[in-house]
Design a protein around this motif. Sequence first.
Motif, PDB file in Angstrom:
ATOM      1  N   UNK A   1       0.715  -1.439   0.486  1.00  0.00           N
ATOM      2  CA  UNK A   1       0.026  -0.071   0.322  1.00  0.00           C
ATOM      3  C   UNK A   1       0.644   1.147  -0.348  1.00  0.00           C
ATOM      4  N   UNK A   2       0.479   1.847  -1.016  1.00  0.00           N
ATOM      5  CA  UNK A   2       1.249   3.375  -0.448  1.00  0.00           C
ATOM      6  C   UNK A   2       0.011   4.579  -0.823  1.00  0.00           C
TER       7      UNK A   2
ATOM      8  N   UNK B   1       4.206  10.830  -2.218  1.00  0.00           N
ATOM      9  CA  UNK B   1       5.232   9.902  -1.881  1.00  0.00           C
ATOM     10  C   UNK B   1       5.728  11.549  -0.779  1.00  0.00           C
TER      11      UNK B   1
ATOM     12  N   UNK C   1       6.050  14.583  -2.876  1.00  0.00           N
ATOM     13  CA  UNK C   1       5.961  14.319  -4.245  1.00  0.00           C
ATOM     14  C   UNK C   1       5.649  13.680  -4.918  1.00  0.00           C
TER      15      UNK C   1
ATOM     16  N   UNK D   1      10.667   6.784  -7.369  1.00  0.00           N
ATOM     17  CA  UNK D   1      10.162   5.815  -6.756  1.00  0.00           C
ATOM     18  C   UNK D   1       9.788   4.858  -8.062  1.00  0.00           C
TER      19      UNK D   1
ATOM     20  N   UNK E   1      10.702   1.004  -7.566  1.00  0.00           N
ATOM     21  CA  UNK E   1       9.532   0.487  -6.542  1.00  0.00           C
ATOM     22  C   UNK E   1       8.678   0.120  -7.201  1.00  0.00           C
TER      23      UNK E   1
ATOM     24  N   UNK F   1       2.452  -8.248  -8.422  1.00  0.00           N
ATOM     25  CA  UNK F   1       1.791  -7.969  -7.160  1.00  0.00           C
ATOM     26  C   UNK F   1       0.728  -6.589  -7.841  1.00  0.00           C
ATOM     27  N   UNK F   2      -0.186  -6.776  -6.893  1.00  0.00           N
ATOM     28  CA  UNK F   2      -1.229  -5.344  -7.002  1.00  0.00           C
ATOM     29  C   UNK F   2      -0.672  -4.571  -6.055  1.00  0.00           C
ATOM     30  N   UNK F   3      -0.944  -3.032  -6.424  1.00  0.00           N
ATOM     31  CA  UNK F   3      -0.529  -1.822  -6.081  1.00  0.00           C
ATOM     32  C   UNK F   3      -1.452  -1.398  -5.570  1.00  0.00           C
TER      33      UNK F   3
ATOM     34  N   UNK G   1       0.358  -5.798   2.544  1.00  0.00           N
ATOM     35  CA  UNK G   1       2.002  -4.283   3.073  1.00  0.00           C
ATOM     36  C   UNK G   1       2.208  -3.720   3.042  1.00  0.00           C
ATOM     37  N   UNK G   2       3.225  -2.580   4.287  1.00  0.00           N
ATOM     38  CA  UNK G   2       3.223  -1.285   4.111  1.00  0.00           C
ATOM     39  C   UNK G   2       4.217  -0.764   2.906  1.00  0.00           C
ATOM     40  N   UNK G   3       4.764   0.411   2.468  1.00  0.00           N
ATOM     41  CA  UNK G   3       6.150   0.637   1.870  1.00  0.00           C
ATOM     42  C   UNK G   3       6.190   1.388   1.995  1.00  0.00           C
TER      43      UNK G   3
ATOM     44  N   UNK H   1       8.431   4.769   0.878  1.00  0.00           N
ATOM     45  CA  UNK H   1       8.722   5.395   0.110  1.00  0.00           C
ATOM     46  C   UNK H   1       9.476   6.467  -0.189  1.00  0.00           C
TER      47      UNK H   1
ATOM     48  N   UNK I   1       3.900  -5.645  -1.201  1.00  0.00           N
ATOM     49  CA  UNK I   1       1.919  -4.548  -1.474  1.00  0.00           C
ATOM     50  C   UNK I   1       1.025  -4.680  -1.398  1.00  0.00           C
TER      51      UNK I   1
END
Lengths: 203, 201
Positions: A1-2, A6, A9, A16, A19, A28-30, B150-152, B154, B179
Amino acid sequence: MILGTAGDRLLDDPSLLPFYEAVADADLPLAVHVGWACPAINNLYSHIYPSGVIAFSMPVLMGLVSMMSGGIFDRFPNLRVVYLEAGCLWVHFILERLHHRFHHSGKNLVNVVSRTAPVQKIAPMDYVKKGNLYFSAEIEDVLLPQVMDLVGESQILFGSDMPHGDRERFAERTLRERKDISERAKTKILETNPARFYDLAGF
Amino acid sequence: MRVIDADGHVEENPITFSDKYFAPEFRAQRPQVVAGNEEGLAYWMIDEQLFPRRLGKGCNNLGTPVSYQGIPVRHARRKPDTLGSMELTNLKERLQIMDEENIWLQVLYPTLFLAYPLSCNPAYVSAMCDAYNRWLGDVLSEQERLKWVGVANLDDIPGAATRLTSALCATRTTAGSAMCSRSRSGSNGSVSLTSMISPQR
């Protein structure tokens, strides 16, 4: 998860790219989730009510715009992304604005200053039609049928937000009771689409 | 139909950042739940900053923490969910409320990590992400209805990418990923990122 930015940014920031490359390579799903992501926006607000509307939600919209306009979807065409918890009413607005500005920059402004040419390779809706972009919906979103018409009923996911305080209890039941959505679409939103996005075949 | 909830949440708690999951070099400054001045209020203290901060410039409204010393905080008392369900200290209680709401499978997202920045020290934030990912990988390893995301960090792209790559090379036996949780060809149909979820030594 994001989150949708950022920090200060945007999500097309070149830093990025490794990543996204790792996520895409791993298939993988984001997930891009709402959150107080951007201090520059957060600090505009000193009351939590408007902050919860703008600073919390808007980064998700910014995330889609920056990833698309910055060419992330061109560079990583198989990247599978969901934009979560901002409802789905914004999808029409942002895609229309992207469409308008993409064509204005590409057909008009580029003839004035060539470096204003869009970075992205294809029109906004063409990315949506590829089927790798997903959106969560709030069960009470009045324009959900219209959003499904726009992005496809295979691109909408159900999220409960359990156990957060602003969630609607029994949301699944409420969605099932809606008369303006077909039974086939309900099944997709509640089961088929999230299973496909998260790669949960046979869960 | 078996309903999949694509966006549930967990409320982090002191176990999340306990020695079992938190890197030794950062334990002296681990996130702590502290009491507020008013009865029933509590906050995470991270690098001498409080989360949530509902008042003032740059405010946020995180739902965590939901308890202080095992007692529900003021906003948590208003919820139908038990502490065990919210903090995943009692998975049966989470599954029970999922059953009540006809949710078969839930994909869990964090709460604390919905605010940025939690700290200006990228290495420290990466340690917090690692602890969170290890914690959920551990507590959810024995069941199939709760997946997790999961957490990333940045602000630590090399670290985030490396963790993801190395974790995917690890044994695939239980749920969880860098992720996003996902299903795959492991023994129980899901993928494990062992290097991220192994408890700290």
